[in-house]
Design a protein around this motif. Structure first.
Motif, PDB file in Angstrom:
ATOM      1  N   ARG A  38       0.809  -1.212   0.000  1.00 33.98           N
ATOM      2  CA  ARG A  38       0.000   0.000   0.000  1.00 33.98           C
ATOM      3  C   ARG A  38       0.841   1.260   0.000  1.00 33.98           C
ATOM      4  N   ASP A  39       2.007   1.184   0.604  1.00 34.49           N
ATOM      5  CA  ASP A  39       2.907   2.331   0.553  1.00 34.49           C
ATOM      6  C   ASP A  39       3.299   2.635  -0.878  1.00 34.49           C
ATOM      7  N   ALA A  81       0.417   4.258  -2.634  1.00 32.73           N
ATOM      8  CA  ALA A  81       0.274   5.675  -2.299  1.00 32.73           C
ATOM      9  C   ALA A  81       1.318   6.500  -3.047  1.00 32.73           C
ATOM     10  N   ARG A  82       2.504   5.931  -3.184  1.00 31.59           N
ATOM     11  CA  ARG A  82       3.569   6.658  -3.868  1.00 31.59           C
ATOM     12  C   ARG A  82       3.210   6.866  -5.335  1.00 31.59           C
ATOM     13  N   ARG A 125       0.760   9.607  -6.010  1.00 29.65           N
ATOM     14  CA  ARG A 125       1.263  10.971  -5.997  1.00 29.65           C
ATOM     15  C   ARG A 125       1.608  11.463  -7.399  1.00 29.65           C
ATOM     16  N   GLY A 140      -7.800  11.231  -3.536  1.00 31.42           N
ATOM     17  CA  GLY A 140      -8.247  10.566  -2.312  1.00 31.42           C
ATOM     18  C   GLY A 140      -9.596   9.909  -2.487  1.00 31.42           C
ATOM     19  N   ARG A 171      -9.208   6.857  -4.805  1.00 28.96           N
ATOM     20  CA  ARG A 171      -8.538   5.765  -4.088  1.00 28.96           C
ATOM     21  C   ARG A 171      -9.520   5.060  -3.168  1.00 28.96           C
ATOM     22  N   ALA A 172     -10.287   5.838  -2.419  1.00 31.00           N
ATOM     23  CA  ALA A 172     -11.232   5.240  -1.470  1.00 31.00           C
ATOM     24  C   ALA A 172     -12.294   4.436  -2.185  1.00 31.00           C
ATOM     25  N   ALA A 207     -12.444   0.451  -1.693  1.00 36.35           N
ATOM     26  CA  ALA A 207     -13.573   0.028  -0.867  1.00 36.35           C
ATOM     27  C   ALA A 207     -14.652  -0.626  -1.710  1.00 36.35           C
ATOM     28  N   ARG A 251      -2.155   8.562   6.894  1.00 37.63           N
ATOM     29  CA  ARG A 251      -3.134   7.498   6.790  1.00 37.63           C
ATOM     30  C   ARG A 251      -3.769   7.179   8.146  1.00 37.63           C
ATOM     31  N   VAL A 290     -17.991   3.262   2.053  1.00 44.67           N
ATOM     32  CA  VAL A 290     -17.285   3.862   0.925  1.00 44.67           C
ATOM     33  C   VAL A 290     -17.271   5.377   1.064  1.00 44.67           C
ATOM     34  N   ASN A 344     -10.380  10.546   3.028  1.00 47.07           N
ATOM     35  CA  ASN A 344      -9.230  10.707   2.145  1.00 47.07           C
ATOM     36  C   ASN A 344      -9.198  12.112   1.539  1.00 47.07           C
ATOM     37  N   ALA A 345     -10.339  12.554   1.077  1.00 48.87           N
ATOM     38  CA  ALA A 345     -10.392  13.866   0.440  1.00 48.87           C
ATOM     39  C   ALA A 345     -10.021  14.963   1.421  1.00 48.87           C
TER      40      ALA A 345
END
Lengths: 205, 205
Positions: free
Chosen positions: A125-126, A129-130, A133, A166, A169-170, A174, B133, B155, B162-163
Motif C-alpha cells: 500500500r505504501d 500511495a507513492r 502521488r 483521495g 482511491r477510497a 472500498a 493514513r 465507501v 481521504n479527500a
DNA sequence: GTAATTGGTACAGTGAGTGCAGTTAATACC
DNA sequence: GGTATTAACTGCACTCACTGTACCAATTAC
C-alpha cells in the motif's frame, strides 16, 4: 536511402528481449508476492524465477515493490494525455471529472488486478500511495496551467488534486471489497467537490 | 520532591530515562536529517550522537524515518479525542470540519517544524504520507460510527476522509511555502466538500 | 535482602540496494 | 564482410537498515 521507417518504431531484438525480461520479472514478482507475501519473497527468488541475476532485477525496477506495478509509468502518461487532449473542453474541472469517470470504464483487468493484489498484500500500500502521488502531480500541473500560477491558484490546484485522488482511491479500493458501484459514488462526491453545476467557477479566485 | 501524586501516574526513574533517550534520539535525528540530508545520515550516527547503541535506536523507533516525527502517536490520539469529545455536535461533518480548522490554530511549533523539515528533506514525504493514513483511518472510523456500516456508508466515509486529509495536506504544505492563509483556503474547500455553509461557526474552541 | 522486571548492550545475521569492472551478443558503420 | 560500438546482462564486493538472541546492570517489587 535505407529509409528508417519507424513511425511507431520497429522493435529491435534487444528491445524485445529487454521487454520480455521486464515482463517476466514483474509476473513472477506479483505471483510470489501473492503466494508467499511481500516480506517472505526475496529479490533473489524473483530473479531466479525469471532466469536472470539479482543485479538485473535492479536494472529494471528501482525497488522490490516497484515490480508489482510495472505499467505504472504508461498509465500515468495515458492519463495525462487524456487530460490534455480530446475535444476542447468547457472548463478544467469538468474535463478532470469526465476523464476520471471515464477511467472507471477502462478498468481492463489491469486495474482490477492491481487492487486485488493490494488487498492481498498490505505491504504494497505504501507503493500504491507513492504512485498515486504521480497522478496528484499531473492533476495539479494541469489545473495550474489553466488557473495560473498565483499562490492561491497553486494551493487550490494542489488541494483539489489531492482530494480528487483521495476520493478515487477510497472508492476503488472500498468498492472492490464491498461490491458497490464505485463510479456512481465517485461521480456524486466529485460533483460535490468540483462544483455540481460544472460551469460555475470557484468563487474566491 | 515528595508525594507529588500526578493525575494519571507518577513517572518512575526508568520511564523518565526512557523518555529522555527517546527525546534525544529524535532530536539528533531531526538535526542530522536537516544538516546532512536523510540518506546521508546513518542510524549509527544518530545513536552515537545520542550516546546510545544502534540497537537501542530500534527499540524506540521502528524505522529510521519514524524518528523524525516522534510525537505522531500522541497527536493522532489527541485528534481522535477532540473529534469524539466536546459539546454534543450537530452532525459529524460539521464536527469534523471544526476540529480540523481548530487544528490550524494549535499548530504550536510542532506542526510548523514538521513541515519545515518536510520541505527540507524530501525523502521524508513517504513517512509523512504514511502518518496521514492514521488520520484518514481515524476520520473514516468516526464517520462510520455515525453513518452506520452499510456498504455505501463505508465507501462514503473513506472517500470523505481521504479527500479531507488530501486538502489539509495540500494547504498546509503549499501554504507554508507560499505564505498564504491556509486556514481560509481550507475552510472554503472543506465547506464545498462537506456541504456546510461557510457562515457556520469556525471557532469550536 | 532477594527476586523479578526493564532499559540498554554486544554480536551475528538477513536482505535491499549500489558501484564497478567485465562478458556476450546485437547493431552501426565503412 | 569485417570491425568498432553499444546494450543487456553478470559477478562481486560493499553499505546500511533492520532483526533475533543472549546478556548485563540497575531499578523496583515483595
Amino acid at each position: 536511402m535505407t529509409t528508417e521507417v519507424q513511425s511507431p518504431r520497429q522493435p529491435s531484438v534487444r528491445q524485445l528481449q529487454r521487454l520480455e525480461t521486464r515482463r517476466s520479472l514483474a509476473g513472477h514478482a506479483i505471483r510470489l508476492f501473492s503466494e508467499k507475501g511481500f516480506d517472505q519473497t526475496t529479490v533473489e527468488e524473483i530473479a531466479v524465477a525469471a532466469g536472470v541475476s539479482t543485479r538485473t532485477f535492479f536494472l529494471h525496477f528501482p525497488t522490490k515493490a516497484a515490480a508489482a506495478f510495472p505499467d505504472h509509468g504508461e498509465r500515468v502518461e495515458d492519463f495525462v494525455l487524456r487530460l490534455n487532449s480530446g475535444t476542447p473542453f468547457v472548463n478544467p474541472l469538468s474535463q478532470l471529472r469526465s476523464v476520471l469517470l471515464a477511467g472507471f470504464d477502462t478498468t481492463s483487468p489491469s486495474r482490477l488486478a492491481r487492487y486485488a493484489l493490494l488487498s492481498k498484500v498490505p505491504e504494497l500500500r505504501d507503493e500504491d500511495a507513492r504512485t498515486d502521488r504521480d497522478y496528484e502531480e499531473a492533476i495539479a500541473e494541469f489545473l495550474e496551467r489553466h488557473w495560473g500560477h498565483s499562490a492561491e491558484a497553486v494551493v487550490r490546484a494542489n488541494a483539489v488534486s489531492n482530494a480528487v485522488i483521495g476520493v478515487v482511491r477510497a472508492t476503488l479500493s472500498a468498492a472492490g471489497a464491498q461490491g458497490l458501484d464505485a463510479r456512481a459514488v465517485t461521480a456524486e462526491i466529485l460533483g460535490r467537490l468540483l462544483g455540481t453545476p460544472l460551469e460555475e467557477p470557484l468563487h474566491s479566485m
